[in-house]
Write an enzyme that holds these catalytic residues in place. Structure first.
Site, PDB file in Angstrom:
ATOM      1  N   CYS A  63       0.815  -1.230   0.000  1.00 51.32           N
ATOM      2  CA  CYS A  63       0.000   0.000   0.000  1.00 51.32           C
ATOM      3  C   CYS A  63       0.843   1.272   0.000  1.00 51.32           C
ATOM      4  O   CYS A  63       0.530   2.235  -0.707  1.00 51.32           O
ATOM      5  CB  CYS A  63      -0.959  -0.008   1.183  1.00 51.32           C
ATOM      6  SG  CYS A  63      -0.308  -0.801   2.651  1.00 51.32           S
ATOM      7  N   HIS A  91      -2.834   6.090   4.451  1.00 50.92           N
ATOM      8  CA  HIS A  91      -1.411   6.243   4.754  1.00 50.92           C
ATOM      9  C   HIS A  91      -0.951   7.617   4.267  1.00 50.92           C
ATOM     10  O   HIS A  91      -1.354   8.068   3.187  1.00 50.92           O
ATOM     11  CB  HIS A  91      -0.578   5.194   4.006  1.00 50.92           C
ATOM     12  CG  HIS A  91      -0.782   3.790   4.478  1.00 50.92           C
ATOM     13  ND1 HIS A  91      -1.504   3.451   5.603  1.00 50.92           N
ATOM     14  CD2 HIS A  91      -0.316   2.615   3.960  1.00 50.92           C
ATOM     15  CE1 HIS A  91      -1.477   2.128   5.751  1.00 50.92           C
ATOM     16  NE2 HIS A  91      -0.773   1.602   4.767  1.00 50.92           N
TER      17      HIS A  91
END
Ligand SMILES: NC(=O)c1ccc[n+]([C@@H]2O[C@H](COP(=O)([O-])OP(=O)(O)OC[C@H]3O[C@@H](n4cnc5c(N)ncnc54)[C@H](OP(=O)(O)O)[C@@H]3O)[C@@H](O)[C@H]2O)c1
Length: 344
Positions: A130, A242
């Site tokens: 990710c 994130h």
């Protein structure tokens, strides 16, 4: 007639997101099958306004399934992806199991969609980590413009990147702090509530963590093996998205202003950068969105051709589920697979 699609890990964070993205984007599926471990057999999961009953992976027959979107961790993928691929079903895998295999393309469609052609060797396509996915979406147009020499990145990664149990741990620890109960780390090595943990995945011999190593090798495989990258990966008490603080050094001259213009035109990117209080994107705002957000663009005065920026994206979407569905769309749009029910 459309495709038959199986989602392995359908009860998990990424699997549930895959089901909703397949529906949102109108993926041409005639049938979607939800699979998980035996213990989840019969559990109901949503696919648009429909409800699917979860079946057990270990008893499912893939012989008439066209695409398997696999999100059940490395061990499950190691055992099952080759068997599923051998049955003629293309596996798009979210784990790290196959990412560095030279016979498995590692794909971010905005960056290296053309590399997908090698998938027939194993019938497996890998989805990157990710934190790598959002980074390479931002780096690609800058690399094309001025050739990246070196990247220094520090990540601020949400707990959903570690699965649904990790999200429960942040929630229960936060609650425990408020009611003065003991706080016990289980999934994470230290307390995550009201804290930060400078370790994601295991330590390697050189002192980097495996997450940091993954960012290096995956960026090289997807974008350019000549790019030097050093990462520090940190888990933060945020549920979704994130964030990354990124410093980039180029071979050629490129100012933050040039970068801003380039990134505004780049696929998958939204620049939000007004240089005033709140004129940037935070993880909370990126959650549930498809874009990779770029903010805080500025020149780095400490190197010859360098810029710094802030990069945020929903790790469950661009970092996993959305990217996997986009890969499936590349297979379909480029006519790289035919629905087996059509071929029959
Ligand atoms: N979260 C992210 O941001 C992210 C990003 C990129 C890649 N990934 C990768 O995506 C994968 C899934 O992550 P996640 O966050 O969705 O994890 P998760 O929330 O913990 O879900 C795991 C899923 O795997 C299933 N599963 C476990 N063992 C199984 C087995 N033996 N057979 C069949 N299914 C099994 C679970 O089913 P049960 O409910 O039945 O146990 C569940 O559906 C991992 O490889 C992860 O590294 C995650």
């Amino acid at each position: 007639m459309g495709y038959k699609v199986a989602v392995v890990g359908a009860t998990g964070n990424v699997g549930r997101e895959i089901l909703s993205i397949l529906d949102e984007r109108g993926f041409p599926a005639d049938e979607v099958v939800a699979l998980a471990s035996r213990k989840s057999q019969g559990v109901e999961v949503s696919y648009g306004d429909k409800t699917l009953k979860v079946k057990a992976l270990e008893t499912y027959d893939f012989s008439d399934t066209d695409i398997c979107l696999m999100s059940a961790g490395g061990a499950v993928s190691k055992e099952w992806s080759p068997k599923i691929g051998a049955q003629g079903c293309v596996v798009i895998d979210n784990s790290s199991q196959w990412r560095t295999d030279p016979d498995v393309p590692l794909i971010v469609p905005e960056v290296n969609a053309d590399a997908i052609v090698g998938f027939t060797k194993k019938n497996i396509i890998a989805n990157p980590n990710c934190s790598t996915a959002q980074l390479v979406v931002a780096l690609k147009p800058l690399h094309d413009a001025a050739t990246i020499k070196r990247v220094v990145v520090s990540t601020y990664q949400s707990v959903s990147g570690a699965g649904k149990d990790a999200m429960d741990e942040l929630f229960s620890q936060t609650r425990a702090v408020f009611v003065s109960d003991p706080v016990e780390p289980k999934k994470f090595p230290k307390r995550i509530a009201f804290n930060l943990i400078p370790q994601i995945d295991v330590f390697m011999d050189d002192g980097f963590t495996k997450e940091e190593w993954k960012m290096v090798v995956e960026t090289k495989k997807i974008l350019d093996p000549k790019i030097k990258l050093v990462a520090t990966c940190v888990r933060v008490p945020v549920f979704i998205s994130h964030a990354e603080s990124v410093n980039v050094e180029f071979e050629k001259e490129l100012s933050a202003e040039d970068a801003r213009k380039i990134l505004r035109e780049a696929p998958g990117i939204l620049v939000v950068d007004t240089r005033e209080p709140g004129g940037y994107t935070t993880p909370h705002e990126a959650a549930g969105e498809d874009a990779t957000y770029i903010s805080r663009l500025r020149d780095d005065p400490t190197v010859e051709n360098g810029i710094a920026f802030w990069c945020v994206s929903d790790n469950l979407r661009k970092g996993a589920a959305l990217n996997a569905v986009q890969i499936a769309e590349v297979l379909v749009n480029r006519k790289l697979i035919t629905a087996r029910s059509k071929a029959a």
